[in-house]
Design a protein around this motif. Structure first.
Motif, PDB file in Angstrom:
ATOM      1  N   VAL A 151      20.400  81.188   7.182  1.00 52.25           N
ATOM      2  CA  VAL A 151      21.380  81.652   8.160  1.00 52.25           C
ATOM      3  C   VAL A 151      21.345  83.172   8.212  1.00 52.25           C
ATOM      4  N   LYS A 152      21.298  83.716   9.425  1.00 53.68           N
ATOM      5  CA  LYS A 152      21.393  85.160   9.621  1.00 53.68           C
ATOM      6  C   LYS A 152      22.870  85.500   9.812  1.00 53.68           C
ATOM      7  N   LYS A 209      21.753  77.278  15.909  1.00 45.66           N
ATOM      8  CA  LYS A 209      23.158  76.859  15.948  1.00 45.66           C
ATOM      9  C   LYS A 209      24.026  77.815  15.137  1.00 45.66           C
ATOM     10  N   ASN A 210      25.250  78.047  15.646  1.00 46.13           N
ATOM     11  CA  ASN A 210      26.217  78.853  14.920  1.00 46.13           C
ATOM     12  C   ASN A 210      26.716  78.068  13.713  1.00 46.13           C
ATOM     13  N   GLY A 224      27.346  82.888  11.010  1.00 50.77           N
ATOM     14  CA  GLY A 224      26.004  83.322  11.364  1.00 50.77           C
ATOM     15  C   GLY A 224      25.289  82.274  12.181  1.00 50.77           C
ATOM     16  N   VAL A 225      23.986  82.465  12.326  1.00 49.38           N
ATOM     17  CA  VAL A 225      23.159  81.584  13.135  1.00 49.38           C
ATOM     18  C   VAL A 225      22.069  80.978  12.253  1.00 49.38           C
ATOM     19  N   ASN A 226      21.918  79.665  12.336  1.00 53.73           N
ATOM     20  CA  ASN A 226      20.838  78.978  11.645  1.00 53.73           C
ATOM     21  C   ASN A 226      19.532  79.469  12.262  1.00 53.73           C
TER      22      ASN A 226
END
Length: 89
Positions: A49-50, A73-74, A66-68
Motif C-alpha cells: 500500500v502506498k 483500490k483505496n 492509501g492505495v493498494n
C-alpha cells in the motif's frame, strides 16, 4: 470523593486521552510518511500500500489510508497491520 473531584478526574483523563491520541497520530505520520510503500496484512492477505493520508487524530489516530499498489483500490487500516516497508522485503 465529592462530585467536583470526580469531574476533575474525568477532565484530567479526557485531556490525557486527547494528548495520547495526538501523540499516536504524529508518531504514525513520522514512521510512515505520505508516499512511502508499506507491506500490510489486510483481510488475511499481504498487500503493498502506498500511504496517502491518515485517520483523524481524534477518531482514528492509528489509521493509515492509501492505495493498494497492485489493484489501485483505496485501503484504510490500523498501523498495527503494517509488517514493514516495501523496500525492506
Amino acid at each position: 470523593m465529592s462530585r467536583g473531584a470526580l469531574l476533575l478526574d474525568v477532565d484530567q483523563a479526557s485531556k490525557a486521552l486527547r494528548e495520547a491520541q495526538i501523540s499516536l497520530s504524529l508518531a504514525v505520520q513520522l514512521a510512515y510518511p505520505v508516499g512511502v510503500e508499506v507491506i500490510a496484512k489486510i483481510g488475511g492477505s499481504k498487500v503493498t500500500v502506498k500511504v496517502g493520508s491518515y485517520g483523524s487524530n481524534w477518531a482514528s489516530p492509528g489509521d493509515v489510508c492509501g492505495v493498494n499498489v497492485k489493484t489501485g483500490k483505496n485501503r484504510r487500516f490500523h498501523y498495527t497491520s503494517i509488517l514493514g516497508l516495501a523496500g525492506d522485503a
